[in-house]
Design a protein around this motif. Structure first.
Motif, short mmCIF file in Angstrom:
data_model
loop_
_atom_site.label_atom_id
_atom_site.label_comp_id
_atom_site.label_asym_id
_atom_site.label_seq_id
_atom_site.Cartn_x
_atom_site.Cartn_y
_atom_site.Cartn_z
N TYR A 106 42.89 58.54 26.54
CA TYR A 106 42.69 57.33 25.44
C TYR A 106 43.91 56.41 25.71
N ASP A 107 44.89 57.00 26.08
CA ASP A 107 46.29 56.13 26.15
C ASP A 107 46.19 55.12 27.47
N ARG A 112 42.95 58.07 32.14
CA ARG A 112 41.57 58.27 32.11
C ARG A 112 40.95 58.85 33.43
N CYS A 201 34.21 60.99 25.57
CA CYS A 201 34.26 59.60 26.17
C CYS A 201 32.95 58.80 26.32
N ARG A 203 29.89 57.38 23.61
CA ARG A 203 29.25 56.81 22.27
C ARG A 203 28.13 56.42 22.33
N TRP A 216 33.45 55.29 27.93
CA TRP A 216 34.95 54.76 28.06
C TRP A 216 35.02 53.52 27.15
N TRP A 217 34.42 53.23 25.96
CA TRP A 217 34.16 52.22 25.37
C TRP A 217 35.46 51.50 25.06
N TRP A 218 36.67 52.27 25.05
CA TRP A 218 37.96 51.76 24.55
C TRP A 218 38.56 50.76 25.58
N GLU A 219 37.73 50.93 26.97
CA GLU A 219 38.51 50.31 27.90
C GLU A 219 37.82 48.90 28.05
N ASN A 220 38.89 48.00 28.91
CA ASN A 220 38.29 46.64 28.86
C ASN A 220 37.87 46.01 30.39
N LYS A 224 33.20 50.36 34.87
CA LYS A 224 33.54 51.42 34.36
C LYS A 224 32.83 52.65 35.34
#
Length: 243
Positions: A106-107, A112, A201, A203, A216-220, A224
Motif C-alpha cells: 500500500y505504501d 507493490r 489488493c 475490491r 490495486w485500486w489505490w494506485e493511479n 495495472k
C-alpha cells in the motif's frame, strides 16, 4: 516454432479445437496458468473435458480469498484432477514482511511490484520451467493495456510462446459458456468482482468502472499489471508493435 507459425496452425479454430491442436503439437510441453477467475474456469473446462495433455497450475500467494481456495477444491473434485500449486519462497516472504511489514504494497508502487514479484513472478518462472507454450485466460477488453494483443506472442525473456485462446471473447460470452456447461465459479463474481487477485489488493467495482479497476485500486497508474504478462519488460499492446 514461431508465433506466426503457431497462429497459422490454429487460425479459425474454436476454443476446444485450438487447445486440442496445441496439445497435439506440444505433447507434455503446454501449460495453462489459472487464478480461478471466470475466464480461467472456461479454459480449465475445455482442457479437462477433453482430457488434453496440458498441465494446469496455479500460484498461491498466501493472500488469496477464502472463496478462491474453496473454488480450487470444487474444481479438483468436479474433474477428478489435481491442479498443481506453486508457492512463493518462504524465506523471501519472511524477509519482505520482516523488513517492510505485512502490507507494504500500500505504501508505494515499487513496494507493490516487489510483493507481486516475490509472490507471483518468481513462482511462475518455476511453474513454466520446461514448457514451450503457456496458455492464459487474457481477454482484450479486460483493460486498455490488453487491447490489441495478438492471440500468440513470444515471451522472449522466458523463451516461451504465449497463447490466449479466448482473447476476443466478451465478458458476456464467458458468462454464457460457464452457464451452459455448469462450470463452478467464484461467488465473488456475483458481488461485483470481475477480476479477482489477492484479497488485500482486490475490491469490487462500480457500474461503468474499468474491468480491472478493483485491482490495486489505490494506485493511479493507467496500466495495472503484476508482472506476470509482461513480455521482455513490456506489454505487447498491438499486433506487430512493441509500443
Amino acid at each position: 516454432m514461431s508465433p506466426s507459425e503457431l497462429e497459422a496452425k490454429i487460425q479459425g479454430l474454436g476454443l476446444e479445437e485450438s487447445l486440442a491442436k496445441i496439445a497435439k503439437e506440444f505433447p507434455g510441453e503446454a501449460v495453462f496458468s489459472t487464478s480461478f477467475g471466470l475466464e480461467d474456469q472456461v479454459i480449465t473446462h475445455a482442457i479437462y473435458s477433453q482430457n488434453l495433455d496440458i498441465r494446469i497450475f496455479t500460484l498461491d500467494t498466501g493472500r488469496l480469498f477464502s472463496e478462491t481456495y474453496e473454488l480450487h477444491k470444487r474444481t479438483n473434485g468436479m474433474y477428478g484432477k489435481k491442479i498443481q500449486t506453486f508457492f512463493p519462497d518462504a524465506q523471501a516472504v519472511e524477509d519482505l514482511v520482516n523488513e517492510k511489514g505485512p502490507d507494504s504494497f500500500y505504501d508505494s508502487i515499487e513496494n507493490r511490484k516487489e510483493c507481486c514479484h516475490i509472490r507471483k513472478v518468481v513462482p511462475l518462472n518455476r511453474a513454466l520451467n520446461g514448457a514451450k507454450v503457456w496458455i492464459t485466460g487474457i481477454r482484450n477488453d479486460q483493460s486498455g493495456s490488453r487491447e490489441g494483443l495478438p492471440s500468440v506472442e513470444l515471451d522472449g525473456a522466458r523463451g516461451i510462446l504465449k497463447f490466449h485462446p479466448i482473447l476476443d471473447w466478451s465478458w458476456e460470452r464467458v458468462q454464457q459458456y460457464v452457464q451452459d456447461n455448469r462450470i463452478p465459479y467464484n461467488p465473488l463474481h456475483d458481488k461485483g468482482y470481475p477480476s479477482i487477485g489477492c484479497a488485500p489488493c482486490t475490491r469490487s467495482i462500480q457500474p461503468g468502472e474499468d474491468f480491472r479497476a478493483g485491482r490495486w485500486w489505490w494506485e493511479n497508474e493507467a496500466t495495472k499489471e503484476c508482472g506476470l504478462h509482461w513480455v521482455d519488460g513490456k506489454l505487447v499492446r498491438k499486433k506487430g508493435s512493441q509500443e
